[in-house]
Design a protein around this motif. Structure first.
Motif, PDB file in Angstrom:
ATOM      1  N   ASP A  17       0.790  -1.228   0.000  1.00 40.44           N
ATOM      2  CA  ASP A  17       0.000   0.000   0.000  1.00 40.44           C
ATOM      3  C   ASP A  17       0.824   1.281   0.000  1.00 40.44           C
ATOM      4  O   ASP A  17       0.273   2.355  -0.067  1.00 40.44           O
ATOM      5  N   VAL A  18       2.140   1.170   0.102  1.00 37.04           N
ATOM      6  CA  VAL A  18       2.976   2.357   0.263  1.00 37.04           C
ATOM      7  C   VAL A  18       3.176   3.056  -1.074  1.00 37.04           C
ATOM      8  O   VAL A  18       3.790   2.535  -1.987  1.00 37.04           O
ATOM      9  N   LYS A  19       2.573   4.224  -1.188  1.00 37.00           N
ATOM     10  CA  LYS A  19       2.739   5.091  -2.350  1.00 37.00           C
ATOM     11  C   LYS A  19       2.749   6.499  -1.805  1.00 37.00           C
ATOM     12  O   LYS A  19       1.704   7.061  -1.511  1.00 37.00           O
ATOM     13  N   PHE A  20       3.923   7.053  -1.622  1.00 39.22           N
ATOM     14  CA  PHE A  20       3.991   8.386  -1.051  1.00 39.22           C
ATOM     15  C   PHE A  20       4.076   9.421  -2.165  1.00 39.22           C
ATOM     16  O   PHE A  20       5.100   9.574  -2.802  1.00 39.22           O
ATOM     17  N   PHE A  21       2.967  10.066  -2.386  1.00 40.46           N
ATOM     18  CA  PHE A  21       2.898  11.160  -3.346  1.00 40.46           C
ATOM     19  C   PHE A  21       2.100  12.250  -2.667  1.00 40.46           C
ATOM     20  O   PHE A  21       1.022  12.002  -2.146  1.00 40.46           O
ATOM     21  N   GLY A  22       2.655  13.439  -2.641  1.00 41.20           N
ATOM     22  CA  GLY A  22       1.979  14.489  -1.914  1.00 41.20           C
ATOM     23  C   GLY A  22       1.755  15.733  -2.737  1.00 41.20           C
ATOM     24  O   GLY A  22       2.183  15.834  -3.885  1.00 41.20           O
ATOM     25  N   ALA A  23       1.068  16.656  -2.109  1.00 41.55           N
ATOM     26  CA  ALA A  23       0.780  17.941  -2.729  1.00 41.55           C
ATOM     27  C   ALA A  23       0.886  19.021  -1.666  1.00 41.55           C
ATOM     28  O   ALA A  23       0.586  18.783  -0.497  1.00 41.55           O
ATOM     29  N   ALA A  24       1.331  20.183  -2.072  1.00 38.67           N
ATOM     30  CA  ALA A  24       1.362  21.344  -1.191  1.00 38.67           C
ATOM     31  C   ALA A  24       0.204  22.250  -1.591  1.00 38.67           C
ATOM     32  O   ALA A  24      -0.024  22.479  -2.780  1.00 38.67           O
ATOM     33  N   VAL A  25      -0.515  22.739  -0.591  1.00 40.47           N
ATOM     34  CA  VAL A  25      -1.648  23.624  -0.860  1.00 40.47           C
ATOM     35  C   VAL A  25      -1.437  24.934  -0.107  1.00 40.47           C
ATOM     36  O   VAL A  25      -0.718  24.981   0.875  1.00 40.47           O
ATOM     37  N   GLU A  26      -2.061  25.980  -0.611  1.00 42.97           N
ATOM     38  CA  GLU A  26      -1.858  27.311  -0.023  1.00 42.97           C
ATOM     39  C   GLU A  26      -2.652  27.536   1.254  1.00 42.97           C
ATOM     40  O   GLU A  26      -2.191  28.198   2.155  1.00 42.97           O
ATOM     41  N   LYS A  27      -3.836  27.032   1.328  1.00 40.27           N
ATOM     42  CA  LYS A  27      -4.686  27.258   2.500  1.00 40.27           C
ATOM     43  C   LYS A  27      -4.875  25.945   3.246  1.00 40.27           C
ATOM     44  O   LYS A  27      -4.406  24.901   2.806  1.00 40.27           O
ATOM     45  N   PHE A  28      -5.594  26.003   4.359  1.00 38.60           N
ATOM     46  CA  PHE A  28      -5.875  24.783   5.094  1.00 38.60           C
ATOM     47  C   PHE A  28      -6.690  23.838   4.219  1.00 38.60           C
ATOM     48  O   PHE A  28      -7.737  24.234   3.697  1.00 38.60           O
ATOM     49  N   PRO A  29      -6.236  22.599   4.051  1.00 38.93           N
ATOM     50  CA  PRO A  29      -7.009  21.648   3.241  1.00 38.93           C
ATOM     51  C   PRO A  29      -8.364  21.355   3.885  1.00 38.93           C
ATOM     52  O   PRO A  29      -8.487  21.337   5.107  1.00 38.93           O
ATOM     53  N   LEU A  49      -7.988  17.540  -5.483  1.00 38.92           N
ATOM     54  CA  LEU A  49      -6.694  16.882  -5.726  1.00 38.92           C
ATOM     55  C   LEU A  49      -6.893  15.453  -6.218  1.00 38.92           C
ATOM     56  O   LEU A  49      -6.196  15.005  -7.136  1.00 38.92           O
ATOM     57  N   GLU A  50      -7.836  14.737  -5.616  1.00 40.39           N
ATOM     58  CA  GLU A  50      -8.118  13.364  -6.064  1.00 40.39           C
ATOM     59  C   GLU A  50      -8.542  13.358  -7.531  1.00 40.39           C
ATOM     60  O   GLU A  50      -8.094  12.503  -8.311  1.00 40.39           O
ATOM     61  N   TYR A  51      -9.371  14.299  -7.900  1.00 37.29           N
ATOM     62  CA  TYR A  51      -9.833  14.387  -9.290  1.00 37.29           C
ATOM     63  C   TYR A  51      -8.660  14.693 -10.230  1.00 37.29           C
ATOM     64  O   TYR A  51      -8.507  14.064 -11.270  1.00 37.29           O
ATOM     65  N   GLU A  52      -7.833  15.660  -9.845  1.00 38.99           N
ATOM     66  CA  GLU A  52      -6.711  16.060 -10.696  1.00 38.99           C
ATOM     67  C   GLU A  52      -5.650  14.967 -10.818  1.00 38.99           C
ATOM     68  O   GLU A  52      -5.075  14.766 -11.880  1.00 38.99           O
ATOM     69  N   PHE A  53      -5.372  14.253  -9.713  1.00 38.53           N
ATOM     70  CA  PHE A  53      -4.333  13.220  -9.721  1.00 38.53           C
ATOM     71  C   PHE A  53      -4.847  11.865 -10.175  1.00 38.53           C
ATOM     72  O   PHE A  53      -4.082  11.027 -10.641  1.00 38.53           O
ATOM     73  N   GLY A  54      -6.130  11.630  -9.973  1.00 36.99           N
ATOM     74  CA  GLY A  54      -6.671  10.312 -10.256  1.00 36.99           C
ATOM     75  C   GLY A  54      -6.506   9.357  -9.081  1.00 36.99           C
ATOM     76  O   GLY A  54      -6.787   8.169  -9.197  1.00 36.99           O
TER      77      GLY A  54
END
Length: 171
Positions: free
Chosen positions: A21-33, A41-46
């Motif tokens: 299950d280990v798949k480390f992929f992250g995203a940085a966001v400007e405001k509180f998620p 993000l799920e939609y954009e990344f799939g």
């Protein structure tokens, strides 16, 4: 030393998941998620990112009750996302960045803020990455001093702040 600490962080995080299950992929966001931003993000990344990084500035009045942080951590936990919080010793005043003096931090003037922050982190019962005062080697981020004071003493100032924050949160 930094590579060892990073490796230990990864190894301790891997214990939480089965190897498949280990798949480390992250995203940085400007405001509180929030739910909406995670769904986006799920939609954009799939897929759902493993880590979401966001920024948290100190409160200029040293009294932030962290209602946004609590909601954010609960949301990320519900998605099994590891929060990565970039803790910035600064605040905004009239759209201007005000850097907090390292002396104010190491003399305990922000202990109330740090205590509230630590309590929120403990409540979530989830691994949390805390990234303190990013990119400290750039004059852009003159952490602990004013912009004109950035210079040869800046690494020592950063080390003092970092050690104080680390020791404080560890307690």
């Amino acid at each position: 030393m930094k590579k060892i600490l990073f490796l230990l962080l990864i190894l301790s995080t891997l214990k939480l998941f089965s190897i498949e299950d280990v798949k480390f992929f992250g995203a940085a966001v400007e405001k509180f998620p929030n739910r909406k931003s995670v769904y986006k993000l799920e939609y954009e990344f799939g897929f759902t990112p493993s880590i979401i990084e966001f920024y948290l500035q100190f409160d200029k009045n040293n009294q932030n009750l962290f209602s946004n942080l609590e909601n954010t951590l609960d949301t990320l936990k519900s998605f099994s996302i590891i929060p990565s919080i970039t803790l910035e010793p600064m605040y905004y005043q009239n759209d201007e960045e005000i850097t907090i003096s390292y002396k104010d931090i190491i003399e305990g003037k922000y202990d109330l803020f740090l205590t509230s922050f630590a309590k929120e982190i403990k409540k979530v019962k989830l691994p949390v990455i805390i990234r303190f005062a990013q990119e400290m080697n750039l004059s852009r981020y003159h952490w602990g001093s004013d912009k004109n004071s950035y210079g040869p003493n800046s690494p020592d100032i950063y080390i003092k702040m970092y050690r104080y924050i680390y020791d404080f949160l560890k307690k």
